[in-house]
Scaffold this motif. Sequence first.
Motif, PDB file in Angstrom:
ATOM      1  N   HIS A 200       0.866  -1.067   0.261  1.00 47.31           N
ATOM      2  CA  HIS A 200       0.102   0.242  -0.203  1.00 47.31           C
ATOM      3  C   HIS A 200       0.898   1.556   0.173  1.00 47.31           C
ATOM      4  N   PRO A 201       0.414   2.596  -0.802  1.00 46.13           N
ATOM      5  CA  PRO A 201       1.208   3.491  -0.199  1.00 46.13           C
ATOM      6  C   PRO A 201       2.069   4.242   0.544  1.00 46.13           C
ATOM      7  N   ARG A 202       0.985   3.689   1.476  1.00 51.29           N
ATOM      8  CA  ARG A 202       1.367   4.673   3.047  1.00 51.29           C
ATOM      9  C   ARG A 202       1.399   3.470   3.851  1.00 51.29           C
ATOM     10  N   ASP A 203       2.492   2.375   3.262  1.00 50.56           N
ATOM     11  CA  ASP A 203       3.233   1.823   4.251  1.00 50.56           C
ATOM     12  C   ASP A 203       3.335   0.350   4.896  1.00 50.56           C
ATOM     13  N   TYR A 204       1.964  -0.238   3.746  1.00 48.48           N
ATOM     14  CA  TYR A 204       1.869  -1.446   5.108  1.00 48.48           C
ATOM     15  C   TYR A 204       1.753  -2.439   3.571  1.00 48.48           C
ATOM     16  N   ASP A 205       1.840  -3.690   3.843  1.00 46.90           N
ATOM     17  CA  ASP A 205       1.387  -5.063   3.220  1.00 46.90           C
ATOM     18  C   ASP A 205      -0.495  -5.422   3.453  1.00 46.90           C
ATOM     19  N   TYR A 206      -1.052  -5.795   2.152  1.00 51.04           N
ATOM     20  CA  TYR A 206      -2.423  -6.098   2.402  1.00 51.04           C
ATOM     21  C   TYR A 206      -2.076  -6.741   1.199  1.00 51.04           C
ATOM     22  N   TYR A 207      -3.047  -8.000   0.993  1.00 55.09           N
ATOM     23  CA  TYR A 207      -3.548  -9.522   0.431  1.00 55.09           C
ATOM     24  C   TYR A 207      -4.751  -9.626  -0.442  1.00 55.09           C
ATOM     25  N   TRP A 208      -4.322  -9.992  -1.682  1.00 48.20           N
ATOM     26  CA  TRP A 208      -6.199 -10.128  -2.566  1.00 48.20           C
ATOM     27  C   TRP A 208      -5.836 -12.146  -2.572  1.00 48.20           C
ATOM     28  N   MET A 209      -6.716 -12.751  -2.062  1.00 47.29           N
ATOM     29  CA  MET A 209      -7.308 -13.972  -2.364  1.00 47.29           C
ATOM     30  C   MET A 209      -7.531 -14.163  -3.794  1.00 47.29           C
ATOM     31  N   THR A 210      -6.355 -15.235  -4.491  1.00 45.79           N
ATOM     32  CA  THR A 210      -7.002 -15.364  -6.205  1.00 45.79           C
ATOM     33  C   THR A 210      -6.734 -17.097  -6.056  1.00 45.79           C
ATOM     34  N   GLY A 211      -5.997 -17.689  -6.694  1.00 44.71           N
ATOM     35  CA  GLY A 211      -5.640 -18.777  -6.811  1.00 44.71           C
ATOM     36  C   GLY A 211      -5.714 -19.154  -8.348  1.00 44.71           C
ATOM     37  N   GLU A 212      -4.652 -20.481  -9.006  1.00 46.49           N
ATOM     38  CA  GLU A 212      -5.436 -20.885  -9.913  1.00 46.49           C
ATOM     39  C   GLU A 212      -5.380 -22.884  -9.536  1.00 46.49           C
ATOM     40  N   TYR A 213      -6.916 -23.209 -10.398  1.00 43.33           N
ATOM     41  CA  TYR A 213      -6.887 -24.587 -10.536  1.00 43.33           C
ATOM     42  C   TYR A 213      -6.217 -25.102 -11.185  1.00 43.33           C
ATOM     43  N   THR A 214      -5.864 -26.894 -10.531  1.00 41.53           N
ATOM     44  CA  THR A 214      -4.985 -27.904 -10.974  1.00 41.53           C
ATOM     45  C   THR A 214      -6.368 -28.596 -10.981  1.00 41.53           C
ATOM     46  N   ASN A 215      -7.096 -29.440 -12.319  1.00 48.00           N
ATOM     47  CA  ASN A 215      -6.994 -30.892 -12.065  1.00 48.00           C
ATOM     48  C   ASN A 215      -5.893 -31.849 -11.576  1.00 48.00           C
ATOM     49  N   ASP A 216      -6.243 -32.105 -10.766  1.00 50.67           N
ATOM     50  CA  ASP A 216      -4.989 -33.256 -10.797  1.00 50.67           C
ATOM     51  C   ASP A 216      -5.171 -34.844 -11.450  1.00 50.67           C
ATOM     52  N   GLU A 217      -6.265 -35.702 -11.941  1.00 54.43           N
ATOM     53  CA  GLU A 217      -6.530 -36.206 -12.729  1.00 54.43           C
ATOM     54  C   GLU A 217      -7.180 -36.057 -13.521  1.00 54.43           C
ATOM     55  N   PRO A 218      -6.485 -35.374 -14.687  1.00 53.79           N
ATOM     56  CA  PRO A 218      -7.169 -34.839 -16.249  1.00 53.79           C
ATOM     57  C   PRO A 218      -8.543 -36.255 -17.553  1.00 53.79           C
ATOM     58  N   GLU A 219      -7.336 -37.260 -16.678  1.00 54.01           N
ATOM     59  CA  GLU A 219      -7.297 -38.562 -18.033  1.00 54.01           C
ATOM     60  C   GLU A 219      -8.834 -39.084 -17.071  1.00 54.01           C
ATOM     61  N   ALA A 220      -9.851 -39.316 -16.216  1.00 48.88           N
ATOM     62  CA  ALA A 220     -10.563 -39.581 -14.964  1.00 48.88           C
ATOM     63  C   ALA A 220     -11.424 -39.011 -15.953  1.00 48.88           C
ATOM     64  N   GLU A 221     -12.239 -39.902 -16.748  1.00 53.72           N
ATOM     65  CA  GLU A 221     -13.159 -39.830 -17.293  1.00 53.72           C
ATOM     66  C   GLU A 221     -15.179 -39.939 -16.700  1.00 53.72           C
ATOM     67  N   ASP A 222     -14.437 -40.653 -15.268  1.00 58.76           N
ATOM     68  CA  ASP A 222     -16.261 -40.940 -14.372  1.00 58.76           C
ATOM     69  C   ASP A 222     -15.984 -39.479 -13.529  1.00 58.76           C
ATOM     70  N   THR A 223     -14.929 -38.033 -13.755  1.00 62.41           N
ATOM     71  CA  THR A 223     -15.042 -36.909 -13.326  1.00 62.41           C
ATOM     72  C   THR A 223     -16.472 -35.615 -13.818  1.00 62.41           C
ATOM     73  N   ASP A 224     -16.864 -34.469 -12.685  1.00 62.59           N
ATOM     74  CA  ASP A 224     -16.779 -33.234 -13.369  1.00 62.59           C
ATOM     75  C   ASP A 224     -16.250 -32.909 -14.034  1.00 62.59           C
ATOM     76  N   ASN A 225     -14.948 -32.315 -13.703  1.00 59.38           N
ATOM     77  CA  ASN A 225     -13.656 -31.278 -14.832  1.00 59.38           C
ATOM     78  C   ASN A 225     -14.110 -32.359 -15.911  1.00 59.38           C
ATOM     79  N   TRP A 226     -13.776 -33.906 -15.754  1.00 63.29           N
ATOM     80  CA  TRP A 226     -14.171 -33.706 -17.220  1.00 63.29           C
ATOM     81  C   TRP A 226     -15.313 -33.938 -17.865  1.00 63.29           C
TER      82      TRP A 226
END
Length: 256
Positions: A200-226
């Motif tokens: 921050h310009p007033r010399d303190y830290d602040y944080y945004w919650m964000t993120g990147e999602y990874t499908n850990d089983e992309p080849e599994a054809e029985d999942t919602d992601n697939w």
Amino acid sequence: MEKKRPLILISNDDGYHSKGLRSLIEMVSPLADLLVCAPESGRSGFSCAFSAAVPLHLKHRRSMEGVEIWSCSGTPVDCVKIALDQLCKDRRPDMVIGGINHGDNASVNSHYSGTMGVTMEGCMKYIPSVAFSLCDHRDDADFAPLTRLVRSITERVLREGLPKGVCLNVNFPLGEEFRGVRICRMARGTWGKEVVKCRHPRDYDYYWMTGEYTNDEPEAEDTDNWALSHGYVAITPTEVDVTSYEMMEKMKDWTF
């Protein structure tokens, strides 16, 4: 409202003003009377949180034929709780619907989702409950392609109900047409890079919650992601009971 028709309680986590909720009202109003009680503004990521330390405000927004719309200052779960307690004293809903959410609630996202919080709360009250979500975060997302299936699923649940402790998490891929419907399990996935640190310009830290999602089983054809990544509508039956019965059996031999 006519008492001869079923009553559906609707809430969401995008706010009572969102296009997804307005679209849902248009889709299911021919099937039942509707009571809408939704947050006064966006409450994404609130899951099953409720307000234990602050008072809530309930405001009537408008009435249409067979539809009443209220807003609540609290969380999505607050909306369901206060609607059942204050607005449904003489008439118990036949169904609870969460959505339609702007953005998917597949895989582990279902644990964070306020839309699923709505649905789980209804489920814990033994009311047949369904969450609808679309893989499109835009405020002006096109929900029209969902109409037939949203109505079909709603009609079936109103007619047949759901087992106690079971609700449905329904996610739609982005597109004007769908390849079909898949009944599937939750994909195993993880979120990373979840915090952005800023100065921050007033010399303190602040944080945004964000993120990147990874499908850990992309080849599994029985999942919602697939299913979603291949153009299918994903329906995941979801239980309130989170007990690991397999682990219970293994732990019977433990000594303490």
